[in-house]
Design an enzyme around this catalytic site. Structure first.
Site, PDB file in Angstrom:
ATOM      1  N   GLU A   1     -22.513   8.961  24.119  1.00  0.00           N
ATOM      2  CA  GLU A   1     -22.730   7.959  23.450  1.00  0.00           C
ATOM      3  C   GLU A   1     -22.765   6.942  24.309  1.00  0.00           C
ATOM      4  O   GLU A   1     -22.242   6.943  25.351  1.00  0.00           O
ATOM      5  CB  GLU A   1     -21.435   7.659  22.177  1.00  0.00           C
ATOM      6  CG  GLU A   1     -20.192   7.705  23.029  1.00  0.00           C
ATOM      7  CD  GLU A   1     -19.248   7.025  22.062  1.00  0.00           C
ATOM      8  OE1 GLU A   1     -19.375   5.727  21.713  1.00  0.00           O
ATOM      9  OE2 GLU A   1     -18.244   7.655  21.607  1.00  0.00           O
TER      10      GLU A   1
ATOM     11  N   LYS B   1      -8.202   8.176  16.958  1.00  0.00           N
ATOM     12  CA  LYS B   1      -7.336   7.196  17.619  1.00  0.00           C
ATOM     13  C   LYS B   1      -6.437   7.166  16.667  1.00  0.00           C
ATOM     14  O   LYS B   1      -6.474   7.234  15.265  1.00  0.00           O
ATOM     15  CB  LYS B   1      -8.184   5.820  17.734  1.00  0.00           C
ATOM     16  CG  LYS B   1      -9.559   6.088  18.636  1.00  0.00           C
ATOM     17  CD  LYS B   1     -10.014   4.779  18.744  1.00  0.00           C
ATOM     18  CE  LYS B   1     -11.449   4.708  19.578  1.00  0.00           C
ATOM     19  NZ  LYS B   1     -12.364   5.769  19.013  1.00  0.00           N
TER      20      LYS B   1
END
Length: 312
Positions: free
Chosen positions: A29, A163
């Site tokens: 990405e 996360k």
């Protein structure tokens, strides 16, 4: 490969050759370059990830939107532009039509990168951590576009879990409900980006030890006609891992600040990660770099196991 997007897609020469020859390719990405890490760490990390993929016998394909074109593979100058320009948007799936039709530029998120990679025939994607269900989702219904992308895109995504700023039990429940297998790469537990596991630990669906095991599971999903991909979760290296207690304390403080400052939606996670970097005096940045590099190496091994011609 989706031929309909070829007129708006440009391939780096090495990536185009590798795809034509059936060689292993790993998508990367670009939002981590544009928005995830500070300069110059962002460019150093991006270059190192590409180098690791090559060292492991695969071709890196960093994906971005530049001037209304899908770029599959970036030159050094293009990475520099993505990492320093002020006009690079954060491009999720919903943003792709807007940027491409308007001649814009964007760093692709997990959802956009996975989709575009799959459209051109790339089967493995390495990232840092996926997005997920946000804390307080019961009131806001806030969840990342990464989740439906993982449930609908036939690709292997290698990450360090999600996360810890997210609601992790709810994230895993969403993935289970939508049929996305969560595999632990040499671990029984779901990693949480900066830490090897939650406290208390959350188990993955299955532990795998080798790239060949992942390739076999992915191939079986395709044979069964199942939609979506496979999520491979690798804990970050132990020598740079943070403690759960310090991460949770920093997140709670940052959440309070975010609420007081009116930070909402897609701006919450970058705000929290920036606050965490300050609180840990940069140790979270070192952990971020280490897990990105680790994931790139694992993804290259998986891509070699999947590809009909394993070596570049």
């Amino acid at each position: 490969m989706n031929q309909q997007i070829m007129d708006i897609t440009e391939f780096a020469p090495e990536v185009g050759w590798a795809l034509r020859e059936g060689r292993p390719v790993v998508a990367l990405e670009s939002t981590v370059i544009a928005h995830g890490l500070p300069h110059p760490i962002n460019l150093e990390t991006a270059a190192r990830m590409e180098a690791i993929v090559r060292e492991k016998g695969a071709t890196p394909a960093t994906i971005a939107i530049l001037d209304g074109k899908i770029r599959i593979g970036l030159s050094e100058a293009e990475r520099e532009r993505v990492g320093t320009a002020q006009d690079i948007k954060k491009a999720s799936l919903r943003d792709l039509p807007l940027l491409l039709s308007g001649g814009g530029s964007g760093g692709t998120t997990v959802s956009a990168t996975a989709h575009l990679a799959s459209q051109v025939g790339i089967k493995v994607f390495a990232t840092g951590g996926i997005g997920g269900v946000h804390r307080g989702w019961e009131a806001t219904m806030d969840m990342s576009a990464d989740l439906p992308a993982l449930a609908s895109t036939p690709i292997v995504t290698v990450c360090a879990g999600a996360k810890s700023v997210l609601d992790l039990p709810a994230t895993l429940e969403w993935l289970e409900t939508h049929g996305v297998p969560v595999l632990g790469y040499r671990t029984d537990y779901f990693p949480t980006f900066y830490t090897p596991m939650t406290d208390p630990p959350l188990r993955v669906d299955a532990r795998i030890e080798t790239a060949d095991e992942v390739a076999g599971i992915f191939a079986m999903r395709l044979k069964l006609g199942l939609e979506g991909g496979v999520l491979v979760c690798a804990p970050l290296p132990a020598d740079v891992a943070l403690r759960n207690e310090e991460v949770e304390e920093a997140i709670n403080l940052a959440l309070t600040d975010a609420s007081e400052q009116g930070v909402k939606g897609r701006d919450v996670t970058p705000f929290l990660l920036s606050a965490l970097a300050r609180t840990t005096q940069g140790r979270s940045l070192a952990a971020n770099r280490a897990l990105l590099e680790n994931n790139a190496a694992i993804a290259a091994e998986i891509s070699r196991a999947i590809s009909p011609r394993r070596y570049v």
